[in-house]
Design an enzyme around this catalytic site. Structure first.
Site, PDB file in Angstrom:
ATOM      1  CE  LYS A  82      -2.528   0.681   3.701  1.00 31.29           C
ATOM      2  NZ  LYS A  82      -3.616   0.669   4.690  1.00 31.29           N
ATOM      3  CB  CYS A 100       0.244  13.120  -7.401  1.00 30.98           C
ATOM      4  SG  CYS A 100      -0.395  12.220  -8.822  1.00 30.98           S
TER       5      CYS A 100
END
Ligand code: FES
Length: 136
Positions: A82, A100
């Site tokens: 992750k 982002c």
């Protein structure tokens, strides 16, 4: 081994040769009831082989397609289970920092403007998360 050889070389060809398969598709309309009955084992066997082949091959293909079609991260830090980044707000080096959200940035986790090209190509409207230093 002789029985298998005989089955493949003699019995099976004789069986197939004697099947009442017509020369054209319209010929099926002219088959008698007994000819249709004699086709049942052949059609059943062919159907089973096709079904078994599709059943054996389709799940891995469908699973691969399902997994890849829902991915939004094309290539950033794929070795991690992750992707998580932490930043202390007090550590902000400038007045604001843009993170982002499109997964296209070369400077991930920071936005480098790559979302603009993505938005133009896809008609999407993705933009960054902007963290601003609070005015004192
Ligand atoms: S580059 Fe990804 S949000 Fe700007």
């Amino acid at each position: 081994m002789d029985s298998v050889s005989s089955l493949v070389k003699v019995s099976l060809p004789n069986y197939l040769r004697n099947l009442p398969i017509p020369q054209s598709l319209t010929g099926f309309f002219h088959l008698s009831a007994s000819e249709w009955v004699s086709l049942i084992p052949f059609v059943g066997t062919v159907s089973f082989v096709i079904y078994a082949s599709v059943k054996a091959c389709a799940p891995p293909l469908l699973e691969f397609s399902r997994k890849t079609s829902h991915m939004i991260n094309p290539n950033i830090r794929k070795d991690e289970k992750k992707v998580v980044d932490f930043l202390e707000v007090e550590d902000l080096a400038s007045e604001k920092v843009s993170f982002c959200r499109c997964w296209k940035s070369e400077k991930f986790p920071y936005c480098d403007g790559a979302h603009r090209e993505h938005n133009e190509e896809t008609g999407d409207n993705i933009g960054p998360v902007v963290i601003k230093r609070k005015a004192k």
